[in-house]
Design an enzyme around this catalytic site. Structure first.
Site, mmCIF file in Angstrom:
data_model
loop_
_atom_site.group_PDB
_atom_site.id
_atom_site.type_symbol
_atom_site.label_atom_id
_atom_site.label_comp_id
_atom_site.label_asym_id
_atom_site.label_seq_id
_atom_site.Cartn_x
_atom_site.Cartn_y
_atom_site.Cartn_z
ATOM 1 C CD GLU A 15 20.720 11.347 57.436
ATOM 2 O OE1 GLU A 15 21.274 12.119 56.648
ATOM 3 O OE2 GLU A 15 21.339 10.590 58.204
ATOM 4 N NE ARG A 44 22.127 7.336 62.009
ATOM 5 C CZ ARG A 44 23.455 7.534 62.020
ATOM 6 N NH1 ARG A 44 24.018 8.257 61.084
ATOM 7 N NH2 ARG A 44 24.205 7.008 62.982
ATOM 8 N NE ARG A 71 29.172 7.024 54.551
ATOM 9 C CZ ARG A 71 28.933 8.228 55.050
ATOM 10 N NH1 ARG A 71 29.881 8.866 55.713
ATOM 11 N NH2 ARG A 71 27.763 8.793 54.900
ATOM 12 C CD GLU A 92 31.777 10.469 58.927
ATOM 13 O OE1 GLU A 92 30.824 11.064 58.428
ATOM 14 O OE2 GLU A 92 31.652 9.452 59.649
ATOM 15 N NE ARG A 143 29.375 11.454 52.143
ATOM 16 C CZ ARG A 143 30.321 12.114 52.798
ATOM 17 N NH1 ARG A 143 31.486 11.551 53.009
ATOM 18 N NH2 ARG A 143 30.105 13.325 53.235
ATOM 19 C CG HIS A 144 23.794 9.784 52.979
ATOM 20 N ND1 HIS A 144 24.556 10.674 52.272
ATOM 21 C CD2 HIS A 144 23.878 10.150 54.288
ATOM 22 C CE1 HIS A 144 25.079 11.567 53.121
ATOM 23 N NE2 HIS A 144 24.693 11.269 54.348
ATOM 24 C CB SER A 171 31.420 10.521 63.426
ATOM 25 O OG SER A 171 31.393 11.857 63.811
#
Lengths: 498, 498
Positions: free
Chosen positions: A272, A270, A472, A421, A278-279, A424
């Site tokens: 991002e 990712r 996670r 989370e 948590r990323h 998903s």
């Protein structure tokens, strides 16, 4: 057996410890210590090396060989106390001037750099009193021979003992040391990553028992699905390609090819620019996809049960690791219900409103609200794991199946651990016509997702699935605070090494 | 239960089969067939769907529900014979005008497009004679109800039966069809990939039993080790990075951090412009690294035994899959010895010379010579699996430990299946000084591998390991001829889709 004289059959080189001494000719113990020549597989000695964790009172008075690292060393007159470490276990070893050891040998032992790896022959002796600070508290090793197998440099980048001191409330999470080997050498990290290995094992064990097939999906892909945001570009010979943000398309193609139940474990990328606790830009995805008969809850139940089997397996098989981590990072044991609690999104929103949060029916959950809801659920239901079902359609990707009763809702769900989370998922649209309509509604260029839509043109079973973030799950099960603590070699926008 | 009238609670749409008929009002069977509305999880019926493989004589005269694909259909007067397929299994189903089925219903069934997914209620009946071409030869299904669950488009990109016809000697390997779902839907492919899932499972099962820990290594890396050839470049925010060609550095860092025995399963990327039957640009690596006590053969023995456990496990658990693949690709059963045959490189060279090959002592093995040696070994020792040990130092990477006796040799090895290499491994140099010397000898820029060399400065246990190519193991175990047959979504210089 490696020669003790430092001149074995390997390439000739100076292997003298910086501040150590090689044996002198007039030393009566000269054959009993030294720096071994590099182990180059010269010989196959029949020496048995005993594990440090197996050195207990039952072995008292036996002569054993042990390989360990010099964890600490302390010279005191004619004696030198070493602590020898092997993974999470350690033992005190004593080198004392006497029949076996000369003054020179004691000095040699005292001068071996910390973290060096040594082979030691010694007699296991009952300790007169419990030895504090060692895992083997009832015995010590009286050293008769000691050879350095691999010498550490004298200046270590950090002290292991500093790295495992208990966390202080409010203190910032310790930044990772650049010499990450030390970061993963601590007893805490050893335990974290053994437990993480266990999560993968339990995930696969459970799914294989349930009849799932493991698949391997490509990471280099030609087109970025979902429109192409947050994707890394790769030079591919004379053209370019992308790194897969998810194995979803491939899992779904396997479902269309009648594999029925598939899972995969692999890296997910990712791009991002998120610098949060948590990323990560690269993490390990535990992915599931499954055809169902009539209702996507068939899939939700299978996934939730898989998580429960993981939690149970960790409790049963990894108590030592959990306790080791707890010493540094104290935390309440992880609680879960069986069967898993499933709330509808609207129920979650109602609980938040009751607690004073203002939000609309179709608003997504913010991270603070997720955490708050986690606390409210814990108070009310006494569980750290639950499912939130029936998310608003508006906040989910275009391929999510709309709810058949309320078109503002969808057949989608998240799963939470300690209010964060970890999964998903959704029933996916398996009908090309509806999928086209939904993509258009989201303003997605149909040309770019043609291959995806075409996958469903030759008969597709209804199916659902989800993706779990491994780091996670490890973090939240153990109650840690940063996903970088559960990734051996974390990748984020600012970190690419080692 | 999905409504049969085609107007469920889902979005309104035309779900009429192109050449089929929806029930007419005056049809006495009109409730017994039709196109279901899209399954959108409207209901949770308590209908039990029976697996086709479980439809045997024991179920004779029972009424069952089955979900399957229309594999073939053939109308004949007032009857329609369907073959319903579910994964590797299929059964004949008969729709005949009578009490349950009307003329219209038979016509409807006959007109359902092939590959469509249907729910069928029927009575299991003993067949009067064996039904050829079906896996369930002793029974057939007398259809009472039939509903289309997911309709396939009428023009299929290829016929599944064509895709599984037995291979003809000398014929070119069939190119993969772009609509890969069909490529992986064949019974052969189903079997290949189930067996591949089994290889991964057996690999991990065996290693976990041996005390190994599974690790996750990063795929995006900052520096290309080994000098930087054949590496894919990734745009990483404002800078650039590479895709890992191997997890080796990370496995070795775990060994330096005292994990002792580690393995990982994950993608490996090679930017080689090789268009051969056995090269992919992305493949799955099964990687092992292990600290040893005195001799790297401790590691070689563990790896070889792991392979043997895989071969045994496949024999025991995947006979059906092996036989399914053999129908299309006939092949001798895979043979192996216990313990595994280990030859030295010089012995292999001697065997080749005896067979007329001219080569020097330090020449690498060409692919044709590897295959020839495989045949010679098979003739002499009757095994399809063996180890070639002690490769010339000159043909191995710089980090390979030189042989302590003959400096022209090295402590390195390859493993072969049916004459092709599936694993390459070695004792690694764990001493920073020797590692520096060897890198310099290979003309490698020391600055670029500083982090790698520095990993060994704080005490490193002697260790060895190796990497196995999953697709090659699957291909060679099954005697297939192209690694693209054992990769669901193969990547090569010319192929990036789907």
């Amino acid at each position: 057996m490696p020669s003790a004289a430092g001149r074995g059959q390997g390439p000739e080189r100076d292997r003298r410890p910086e501040s150590g001494e090689q044996p002198a000719a007039d030393d009566y113990a000269k054959e009993r210590y030294g720096v071994s020549s590099m182990i180059q597989s010269q010989e196959k000695p029949d020496r048995v090396l005993v594990r440090i964790k197996d050195l207990t009172e039952e072995k008292a008075d036996e002569v054993v060989w042990v390989r360990g690292r010099i964890h600490t060393s302390r010279a005191k007159g004619k004696q030198c106390f070493l602590v020898l470490r092997q993974q999470q276990f350690n033992i005190q070893a004593l080198v004392a001037v006497g029949q076996h050891a000369s003054k020179q040998m004691v000095k040699f032992a005292a001068n071996i750099n910390k973290e060096s790896i040594v082979d030691v022959e010694g007699v296991v002796r009952k300790a007169h009193q419990k030895i504090g600070g060692c895992t083997q508290q009832d015995v010590e090793l009286h050293v008769q021979k000691i050879y350095v197998i691999s010498l550490a440099e004298p200046r270590l980048p950090l002290q292991l003992d500093d790295a495992v001191r208990p966390e202080v409330e409010g203190e910032e999470v310790k930044t990772l040391h650049p010499q990450i080997c030390f970061n993963i050498s601590t007893s805490t990290s050893q335990a974290v990553f053994c437990l993480q290995s266990g999560i993968c094992q339990l995930f696969r064990e459970t799914l294989i028992r349930k009849g799932f097939v493991e698949i391997q999906t490509p990471k280099i892909i030609s087109a970025a699905s979902e429109g192409g945001a947050n994707v890394f570009t790769v030079s591919y010979f004379k053209s370019s390609a992308y790194l897969a943000q998810s194995p979803q398309l491939y899992k779904q193609m396997c479902i269309c090819a009648d594999f029925e139940k598939v899972f995969c474990v692999g890296p997910v990328f990712r791009a991002e620019d998120s610098n949060t606790h948590r990323h990560l830009t690269e993490f390990v995805g535990l992915d599931i996809e499954m055809a169902f008969n009539y209702h996507y809850h068939e899939v939700v139940d299978e996934i939730a049960d898989t998580m429960v089997q993981i939690f149970k397996g960790l409790q049963e098989r990894f108590q030592t690791e959990i306790q080791t981590v707890n010493k540094q990072f104290p935390c309440e044991p992880f609680k879960f219900l069986e069967p898993t609690l499933r709330l509808e999104y609207r129920e979650g929103v109602a609980m938040l409103r009751e607690a004073g949060v203002e939000m609309g029916d179709e608003d997504d959950l913010s991270t603070p609200n997720e955490k708050l809801l986690g606390r409210l659920v814990k108070e009310k239901y006494d569980t750290d794991f639950y499912i939130l079902d029936k998310y608003p359609l508006a906040v989910r990707p275009f391929y999510t199946m709309p709810d058949p009763v309320n078109p503002k809702n969808s057949n989608s769900y998240d799963m939470f651990m300690r209010g964060e989370e970890i999964l998903s998922g959704a029933q996916r649209i398996h009908d090309p016509q509806l999928l086209t309509e939904r993509a258009q509604h989201h303003g997605i260029d149909l040309e770019k997702i043609k291959a995806y839509i075409d996958s469903f043109r030759f008969g597709a079973p209804p199916h659902a699935g989800g993706g779990i973030g491994l780091e996670r799950v490890t973090m939240l099960y153990l109650g840690l605070h940063n996903v970088r603590q559960t990734s051996m070699f974390p990748r984020d926008p600012k970190r690419l090494t080692p």
